[in-house]
Design a protein around this motif. Sequence first.
Motif, mmCIF file in Angstrom:
data_model
loop_
_atom_site.group_PDB
_atom_site.id
_atom_site.type_symbol
_atom_site.label_atom_id
_atom_site.label_comp_id
_atom_site.label_asym_id
_atom_site.label_seq_id
_atom_site.Cartn_x
_atom_site.Cartn_y
_atom_site.Cartn_z
ATOM 1 N N PHE A 99 0.821 -1.211 0.000
ATOM 2 C CA PHE A 99 0.000 0.000 0.000
ATOM 3 C C PHE A 99 0.857 1.265 0.000
ATOM 4 O O PHE A 99 0.456 2.293 -0.560
ATOM 5 C CB PHE A 99 -0.916 0.014 1.215
ATOM 6 C CG PHE A 99 -2.165 -0.822 1.067
ATOM 7 C CD1 PHE A 99 -2.460 -1.493 -0.104
ATOM 8 C CD2 PHE A 99 -3.069 -0.932 2.121
ATOM 9 C CE1 PHE A 99 -3.608 -2.258 -0.242
ATOM 10 C CE2 PHE A 99 -4.227 -1.687 2.003
ATOM 11 C CZ PHE A 99 -4.495 -2.362 0.822
ATOM 12 N N LEU A 100 2.009 1.207 0.654
ATOM 13 C CA LEU A 100 2.835 2.414 0.771
ATOM 14 C C LEU A 100 3.504 2.806 -0.543
ATOM 15 O O LEU A 100 4.063 3.889 -0.643
ATOM 16 C CB LEU A 100 3.883 2.229 1.870
ATOM 17 C CG LEU A 100 3.342 2.061 3.292
ATOM 18 C CD1 LEU A 100 4.490 2.042 4.300
ATOM 19 C CD2 LEU A 100 2.339 3.162 3.647
ATOM 20 N N THR A 101 3.448 1.928 -1.565
ATOM 21 C CA THR A 101 3.938 2.357 -2.880
ATOM 22 C C THR A 101 2.996 3.355 -3.528
ATOM 23 O O THR A 101 3.391 4.098 -4.427
ATOM 24 C CB THR A 101 4.088 1.149 -3.829
ATOM 25 O OG1 THR A 101 2.785 0.610 -4.102
ATOM 26 C CG2 THR A 101 4.982 0.077 -3.226
ATOM 27 N N GLY A 102 1.728 3.353 -3.123
ATOM 28 C CA GLY A 102 0.724 4.228 -3.720
ATOM 29 C C GLY A 102 -0.054 3.593 -4.849
ATOM 30 O O GLY A 102 -1.062 4.159 -5.297
ATOM 31 N N ASP A 103 0.350 2.396 -5.300
ATOM 32 C CA ASP A 103 -0.321 1.769 -6.447
ATOM 33 C C ASP A 103 -1.788 1.452 -6.167
ATOM 34 O O ASP A 103 -2.625 1.477 -7.078
ATOM 35 C CB ASP A 103 0.384 0.461 -6.831
ATOM 36 C CG ASP A 103 1.776 0.682 -7.384
ATOM 37 O OD1 ASP A 103 2.108 1.836 -7.720
ATOM 38 O OD2 ASP A 103 2.530 -0.298 -7.483
ATOM 39 N N ALA A 104 -2.101 1.128 -4.920
ATOM 40 C CA ALA A 104 -3.475 0.746 -4.583
ATOM 41 C C ALA A 104 -4.386 1.957 -4.433
ATOM 42 O O ALA A 104 -5.608 1.818 -4.448
ATOM 43 C CB ALA A 104 -3.501 -0.082 -3.304
ATOM 44 N N ALA A 105 -3.805 3.137 -4.246
ATOM 45 C CA ALA A 105 -4.568 4.383 -4.099
ATOM 46 C C ALA A 105 -5.595 4.287 -2.973
ATOM 47 O O ALA A 105 -6.722 4.766 -3.103
ATOM 48 C CB ALA A 105 -5.245 4.758 -5.419
ATOM 49 N N VAL A 106 -5.203 3.682 -1.859
ATOM 50 C CA VAL A 106 -6.120 3.573 -0.720
ATOM 51 C C VAL A 106 -6.014 4.829 0.132
ATOM 52 O O VAL A 106 -5.064 5.618 0.046
ATOM 53 C CB VAL A 106 -5.822 2.324 0.133
ATOM 54 C CG1 VAL A 106 -5.998 1.064 -0.693
ATOM 55 C CG2 VAL A 106 -4.426 2.377 0.739
ATOM 56 N N SER A 107 -6.988 5.028 1.005
ATOM 57 C CA SER A 107 -7.049 6.222 1.840
ATOM 58 C C SER A 107 -6.110 6.108 3.036
ATOM 59 O O SER A 107 -5.735 5.010 3.464
ATOM 60 C CB SER A 107 -8.479 6.425 2.348
ATOM 61 O OG SER A 107 -8.837 5.368 3.238
ATOM 62 N N THR A 108 -5.745 7.249 3.586
ATOM 63 C CA THR A 108 -4.947 7.236 4.814
ATOM 64 C C THR A 108 -5.762 6.660 5.966
ATOM 65 O O THR A 108 -5.189 6.100 6.911
ATOM 66 C CB THR A 108 -4.448 8.642 5.161
ATOM 67 O OG1 THR A 108 -5.567 9.535 5.277
ATOM 68 C CG2 THR A 108 -3.490 9.157 4.098
ATOM 69 N N ASP A 109 -7.080 6.754 5.898
ATOM 70 C CA ASP A 109 -7.909 6.138 6.932
ATOM 71 C C ASP A 109 -7.709 4.621 6.935
ATOM 72 O O ASP A 109 -7.571 4.005 8.006
ATOM 73 C CB ASP A 109 -9.382 6.463 6.709
ATOM 74 C CG ASP A 109 -10.281 5.769 7.727
ATOM 75 O OD1 ASP A 109 -10.196 6.110 8.917
ATOM 76 O OD2 ASP A 109 -11.040 4.865 7.332
ATOM 77 N N LEU A 110 -7.673 4.004 5.751
ATOM 78 C CA LEU A 110 -7.446 2.559 5.701
ATOM 79 C C LEU A 110 -6.036 2.220 6.177
ATOM 80 O O LEU A 110 -5.829 1.208 6.864
ATOM 81 C CB LEU A 110 -7.667 2.031 4.285
ATOM 82 C CG LEU A 110 -7.651 0.504 4.167
ATOM 83 C CD1 LEU A 110 -8.844 -0.109 4.897
ATOM 84 C CD2 LEU A 110 -7.644 0.058 2.703
ATOM 85 N N ILE A 111 -5.071 3.056 5.835
ATOM 86 C CA ILE A 111 -3.697 2.853 6.327
ATOM 87 C C ILE A 111 -3.689 2.860 7.850
ATOM 88 O O ILE A 111 -3.079 1.993 8.492
ATOM 89 C CB ILE A 111 -2.748 3.932 5.780
ATOM 90 C CG1 ILE A 111 -2.645 3.850 4.251
ATOM 91 C CG2 ILE A 111 -1.380 3.818 6.435
ATOM 92 C CD1 ILE A 111 -1.934 2.639 3.734
ATOM 93 N N HIS A 112 -4.379 3.821 8.456
ATOM 94 C CA HIS A 112 -4.427 3.890 9.916
ATOM 95 C C HIS A 112 -5.107 2.655 10.497
ATOM 96 O O HIS A 112 -4.684 2.128 11.540
ATOM 97 C CB HIS A 112 -5.157 5.157 10.359
ATOM 98 C CG HIS A 112 -4.359 6.417 10.180
ATOM 99 N ND1 HIS A 112 -3.087 6.568 10.681
ATOM 100 C CD2 HIS A 112 -4.657 7.591 9.551
ATOM 101 C CE1 HIS A 112 -2.630 7.773 10.382
ATOM 102 N NE2 HIS A 112 -3.559 8.420 9.687
ATOM 103 N N GLN A 113 -6.159 2.185 9.854
ATOM 104 C CA GLN A 113 -6.827 0.967 10.325
ATOM 105 C C GLN A 113 -5.870 -0.230 10.288
ATOM 106 O O GLN A 113 -5.828 -1.045 11.222
ATOM 107 C CB GLN A 113 -8.046 0.656 9.452
ATOM 108 C CG GLN A 113 -9.220 1.594 9.598
ATOM 109 C CD GLN A 113 -10.386 1.114 8.730
ATOM 110 O OE1 GLN A 113 -10.857 -0.016 8.872
ATOM 111 N NE2 GLN A 113 -10.833 1.974 7.815
ATOM 112 N N LEU A 114 -5.112 -0.326 9.222
ATOM 113 C CA LEU A 114 -4.201 -1.444 9.073
ATOM 114 C C LEU A 114 -3.061 -1.366 10.091
ATOM 115 O O LEU A 114 -2.678 -2.387 10.693
ATOM 116 C CB LEU A 114 -3.653 -1.467 7.644
ATOM 117 C CG LEU A 114 -2.725 -2.622 7.250
ATOM 118 C CD1 LEU A 114 -3.308 -3.966 7.646
ATOM 119 C CD2 LEU A 114 -2.436 -2.572 5.751
#
Length: 447
Positions: free
Chosen positions: A101-116
Amino acid sequence: MTKTITHAAELDPAGPEPIEIAPELLDRLAAIRADALRTLASGRPVYGVNTGMGNLSKVRLTEDEQRIHQRNLLLGRAVGGPPWLPAEEVRAVLIGRLRTFLTGDAAVSTDLIHQLVALINSGEPPKIPLEGAGSAGEIIPLAHAFASLDPGPKEGISLLAGIPGATGRAALHATRVHQLADKLTAVAAAAIAVVGANRDPYGEAVGRADEALTAELARLRDLAGPEPDPRSLQAPVSFRVAGHVLAHVRRTLQNLDAAVERAFDGVTDSPAYLDGEFVGTAGFHGIDLTAHCDHLTAALAHAAEVSTARLHRLLDPAVTGLQPQLAREPGPQAGLVAVHKRAVATTHQLRRLTLPTAISTAETSNGQEDVQTFSWEAVGNLAEAIRLTRETTACELLAVRQAFALSDRPIPTALQPLFQAVDAAVPPIHTDRPFGQDLTNLLTTVL
């Protein structure tokens, strides 16, 4: 102490410490997410986001259907069950997903990053099935891994995409094999020393044109110590080939390390957000990672077979000059013959793991997914190969210790810390006893 991550490569699937993501990295991901949402708003078809999945990708979803679709992707694919992954491997799966996810390819939200990140730091690992991925990629185990998360647009499919779980687990197991390889070398060197093997096969000149072999031979020479008067012109083959066998393990391990980095750094999300567009990719296929896991499993199986052969020779007075079967009183005592039999059974298990994993043409999803590589299973085979190789190593180590105890040969200086640890775990062997407990002690505290 919490580790602050400023770049994806700083995430370690084998590291136990809590993590947090640096603000500047989150800002970059937020910008990618905002741009991706604008692209989604155009209404163009994006696989698994405003369409169905697999064979249903031709079905366009309404706005209402899209709101629940990403959550449904997780719910409907959680079809696994026990046995479950060990906690260390669960963490490796979660770290693997975060790193991609941290590569940016998935284009997920920072909210999902925080959840993970919260899930990783919680100390309460989700239950992920050990077996039964059975699909292109690893959507079944990943559906279990992230069932507690609340995905937004495009995020359900992102959580299921690629092979982050196999990659994270492979990275963890590679770390373990690096540690195991050093023990394999030390035990082989100790066996060479205790039988007084001729040192010719380990000479520096023997490694010509092979850096890995040259380095392994040097390790064996340093650990085994100066050459005594050899017992024979040639030791059994299992002793003479130690350098080649262990160099192959280390070389194969380096290849897996490189495959892990390619899997982490390459494009594995699908659809991936690249250059402002959603692009379907095939990074989930994982043939590179699968093949190198298979190669390392085979290399470990061969190393274990050679170790078991050396153990057999250690029981032979013609090789060691010691009592038969390393018994203090041969006849009334059987010595370590049953320890060798356990090693034989273990290597038999190992052989069954060496069938190449990526040989299936099984179809799923009504033929949409018509080939598989089973990378999840390949990593599982590697984990089992590590466990079994440690067992054969413990068997040889116990025999080597007893051989030194019955011999007038001193333990080489470089190996004395290893055998001090052995002596702390295993009492001297004066008579037959349940050696299974000794092997368990070695596996728990020494190997």
